[in-house]
Write a protein that holds these residues in place. Structure first.
Motif, PDB file in Angstrom:
ATOM      1  N   ARG A 181      28.443 -10.040   6.029  1.00 51.78           N
ATOM      2  CA  ARG A 181      27.255  -9.533   5.268  1.00 51.78           C
ATOM      3  C   ARG A 181      27.595  -8.298   4.550  1.00 51.78           C
ATOM      4  O   ARG A 181      27.576  -8.078   3.337  1.00 51.78           O
ATOM      5  CB  ARG A 181      25.908  -9.777   5.442  1.00 51.78           C
ATOM      6  CG  ARG A 181      24.838  -9.341   4.307  1.00 51.78           C
ATOM      7  CD  ARG A 181      23.723  -9.651   4.977  1.00 51.78           C
ATOM      8  NE  ARG A 181      22.537  -9.365   4.064  1.00 51.78           N
ATOM      9  CZ  ARG A 181      21.043  -9.329   4.435  1.00 51.78           C
ATOM     10  NH1 ARG A 181      20.670 -10.026   5.385  1.00 51.78           N
ATOM     11  NH2 ARG A 181      20.214  -8.891   3.563  1.00 51.78           N
ATOM     12  N   PRO A 185      30.655  -7.730   0.353  1.00 58.09           N
ATOM     13  CA  PRO A 185      29.387  -7.613  -0.242  1.00 58.09           C
ATOM     14  C   PRO A 185      29.374  -8.514  -1.653  1.00 58.09           C
ATOM     15  O   PRO A 185      28.390  -8.825  -1.988  1.00 58.09           O
ATOM     16  CB  PRO A 185      29.438  -6.078  -0.634  1.00 58.09           C
ATOM     17  CG  PRO A 185      30.880  -5.604  -0.294  1.00 58.09           C
ATOM     18  CD  PRO A 185      31.455  -6.631   0.744  1.00 58.09           C
ATOM     19  N   HIS A 186      30.502  -8.998  -1.981  1.00 57.51           N
ATOM     20  CA  HIS A 186      30.487  -9.844  -3.190  1.00 57.51           C
ATOM     21  C   HIS A 186      30.072 -11.092  -2.860  1.00 57.51           C
ATOM     22  O   HIS A 186      29.108 -11.504  -3.560  1.00 57.51           O
ATOM     23  CB  HIS A 186      31.921  -9.776  -3.845  1.00 57.51           C
ATOM     24  CG  HIS A 186      32.192 -11.041  -4.831  1.00 57.51           C
ATOM     25  ND1 HIS A 186      31.377 -11.047  -5.989  1.00 57.51           N
ATOM     26  CD2 HIS A 186      32.764 -12.144  -4.779  1.00 57.51           C
ATOM     27  CE1 HIS A 186      31.969 -12.046  -6.557  1.00 57.51           C
ATOM     28  NE2 HIS A 186      32.620 -12.706  -5.983  1.00 57.51           N
ATOM     29  N   TYR A 187      30.489 -11.585  -1.691  1.00 52.82           N
ATOM     30  CA  TYR A 187      29.778 -13.045  -1.359  1.00 52.82           C
ATOM     31  C   TYR A 187      28.247 -12.850  -0.793  1.00 52.82           C
ATOM     32  O   TYR A 187      27.706 -14.011  -0.919  1.00 52.82           O
ATOM     33  CB  TYR A 187      30.813 -13.608  -0.140  1.00 52.82           C
ATOM     34  CG  TYR A 187      31.739 -13.850  -0.678  1.00 52.82           C
ATOM     35  CD1 TYR A 187      32.188 -15.221  -1.022  1.00 52.82           C
ATOM     36  CD2 TYR A 187      33.156 -12.925  -0.683  1.00 52.82           C
ATOM     37  CE1 TYR A 187      33.195 -15.596  -1.612  1.00 52.82           C
ATOM     38  CE2 TYR A 187      34.240 -13.465  -1.317  1.00 52.82           C
ATOM     39  CZ  TYR A 187      34.179 -14.899  -1.814  1.00 52.82           C
ATOM     40  OH  TYR A 187      35.599 -14.962  -2.175  1.00 52.82           O
ATOM     41  N   ALA A 188      27.848 -11.590  -0.312  1.00 45.71           N
ATOM     42  CA  ALA A 188      26.550 -11.400  -0.068  1.00 45.71           C
ATOM     43  C   ALA A 188      25.602 -11.461  -1.167  1.00 45.71           C
ATOM     44  O   ALA A 188      24.630 -12.096  -1.236  1.00 45.71           O
ATOM     45  CB  ALA A 188      26.312 -10.188   0.570  1.00 45.71           C
ATOM     46  N   LYS A 189      26.218 -10.959  -2.334  1.00 41.86           N
ATOM     47  CA  LYS A 189      25.359 -10.891  -3.640  1.00 41.86           C
ATOM     48  C   LYS A 189      25.285 -12.440  -4.142  1.00 41.86           C
ATOM     49  O   LYS A 189      24.330 -12.926  -4.470  1.00 41.86           O
ATOM     50  CB  LYS A 189      26.234 -10.094  -4.705  1.00 41.86           C
ATOM     51  CG  LYS A 189      25.424 -10.093  -6.045  1.00 41.86           C
ATOM     52  CD  LYS A 189      26.203  -9.168  -6.985  1.00 41.86           C
ATOM     53  CE  LYS A 189      25.579  -9.160  -8.294  1.00 41.86           C
ATOM     54  NZ  LYS A 189      26.350  -8.359  -9.363  1.00 41.86           N
ATOM     55  N   LEU A 190      26.418 -13.342  -4.058  1.00 42.92           N
ATOM     56  CA  LEU A 190      26.327 -14.535  -4.549  1.00 42.92           C
ATOM     57  C   LEU A 190      25.282 -15.385  -3.587  1.00 42.92           C
ATOM     58  O   LEU A 190      24.443 -16.085  -4.313  1.00 42.92           O
ATOM     59  CB  LEU A 190      27.806 -15.187  -4.051  1.00 42.92           C
ATOM     60  CG  LEU A 190      28.837 -14.498  -5.382  1.00 42.92           C
ATOM     61  CD1 LEU A 190      30.156 -15.439  -4.701  1.00 42.92           C
ATOM     62  CD2 LEU A 190      28.403 -15.032  -6.795  1.00 42.92           C
ATOM     63  N   ASP A 192      22.650 -14.127  -1.930  1.00 43.29           N
ATOM     64  CA  ASP A 192      21.391 -13.782  -2.328  1.00 43.29           C
ATOM     65  C   ASP A 192      21.018 -14.477  -3.661  1.00 43.29           C
ATOM     66  O   ASP A 192      19.821 -14.717  -3.820  1.00 43.29           O
ATOM     67  CB  ASP A 192      21.455 -12.272  -2.427  1.00 43.29           C
ATOM     68  CG  ASP A 192      19.984 -11.668  -2.620  1.00 43.29           C
ATOM     69  OD1 ASP A 192      19.291 -11.718  -1.539  1.00 43.29           O
ATOM     70  OD2 ASP A 192      19.560 -10.826  -3.357  1.00 43.29           O
ATOM     71  N   GLU A 193      21.920 -14.589  -4.402  1.00 41.32           N
ATOM     72  CA  GLU A 193      21.394 -15.118  -5.828  1.00 41.32           C
ATOM     73  C   GLU A 193      21.396 -16.563  -5.650  1.00 41.32           C
ATOM     74  O   GLU A 193      20.209 -17.141  -6.434  1.00 41.32           O
ATOM     75  CB  GLU A 193      22.479 -14.874  -6.802  1.00 41.32           C
ATOM     76  CG  GLU A 193      22.784 -13.402  -7.357  1.00 41.32           C
ATOM     77  CD  GLU A 193      24.062 -13.275  -8.188  1.00 41.32           C
ATOM     78  OE1 GLU A 193      24.586 -14.110  -8.331  1.00 41.32           O
ATOM     79  OE2 GLU A 193      24.239 -12.174  -8.672  1.00 41.32           O
ATOM     80  N   GLY A 202      15.344 -14.390  -1.028  1.00 42.57           N
ATOM     81  CA  GLY A 202      16.709 -13.732  -0.831  1.00 42.57           C
ATOM     82  C   GLY A 202      16.965 -13.594   0.692  1.00 42.57           C
ATOM     83  O   GLY A 202      16.496 -13.909   1.672  1.00 42.57           O
TER      84      GLY A 202
END
Length: 267
Positions: A181, A185-190, A192-193, A202
């Motif tokens: 995570r 961070p890009h995949y964490a954002k995906l 979470d969305e 989330g």
């Protein structure tokens, strides 16, 4: 179904390999040492081939031992073969509901197979198809996007006295409840969305700090451990009960170990 080990019945027992191939191409857990191989002698001129290997304990199909996350935990050599590493269990196929960054629950498991108290539990998320040697190989999806459980599932494992768990992906924990995570961070954002769109909650709601890497932190002190990166014949055993065996080294001081995992089914 337990296997009758009398030799006269051995011809009726089919062995399913739940391990994945391992080579220098097999991805380890992110940031861990991969398998590296070199020949230190060859048939010419030495008369024999010999290889030197270096690797972490977390590459390919491997068993995470209690010592991996628990200071007073057992080492690999201390794990009993009978009624722990080898025993009755079930392979549960949840691939019909598995999705990138998804959440699975104890209810999902119990709806799809007959689970007994004290079982070995193998979970087929379907993400083994993204393994390094598969036609759909996708290392990021395999390690970073697979589904995983929450605190509810860990509590259920304790209640049902599950001996150990096997998963066909990078971790028994949801990848967004691990260091991944922070690392990606890009995949964490995906993730979470996705969770907010589907559940209205989330990552922080599903995985608060006190639940960090709960499948390791919460369960290992109770000797409920797990194997990661299983695969092989797993699709042939969906919903079936079997005698399941995990065979690591007799590794004194070992926190984890590359292992061969097999299922024995009387047919």
């Amino acid at each position: 179904m337990s296997v009758n080990w009398e030799l006269k019945n051995w011809k009726n027992v089919k062995i399913y390999d739940l391990s994945i191939p391992i080579s220098h191409l097999t991805p380890p857990w992110p940031t861990y040492e991969p398998l590296q191989i070199k020949f230190f002698k060859r048939l010419a001129p030495n008369g024999a081939n010999g290889q030197l290997l270096t690797h972490s304990n977390h590459v390919g199909t491997h068993l995470d031992g209690p010592l991996h996350f628990c200071t007073h935990g057992k080492d690999i050599a201390s794990l009993e073969l009978k009624d722990f590493l080898v025993g009755p269990g079930v392979v549960v196929d949840i691939s019909d509901i598995a999705e990138d960054f998804g959440i699975y629950t104890s209810k999902d498991i119990e709806e799809r197979a007959e689970v007994h108290d004290g079982d070995i539990l193998i979970i087929n998320t379907g993400y083994h198809r993204y393994g390094w040697d598969q036609p759909e190989a996708d290392e990021v999806r395999y390690m970073v996007m697979h589904p995983g459980p929450t605190k509810e599932f860990a509590q259920w494992c304790k209640k049902r006295k599950i001996k150990w768990i096997g998963v066909d992906c990078g971790s028994a924990d949801h990848p967004m409840n691990t260091k991944i995570r922070e690392w990606m961070p890009h995949y964490a954002k995906l993730a979470d969305e996705h969770l907010k769109n589907k559940y209205g909650k989330g990552l922080d709601d599903f995985f608060p700090p006190e639940d960090y890497q709960l499948m390791h932190v919460d369960l290992f002190p109770d000797d409920i451990i797990h194997a990661e990166c299983v695969g092989g014949d797993i699709d042939l055993l969906s919903g079936k009960r079997a005698t399941i065996g995990c065979f690591p080294w007799r590794f004194e001081g070992g926190e984890s170990c590359i292992s061969r995992i097999v299922a024995f089914v009387e047919e």
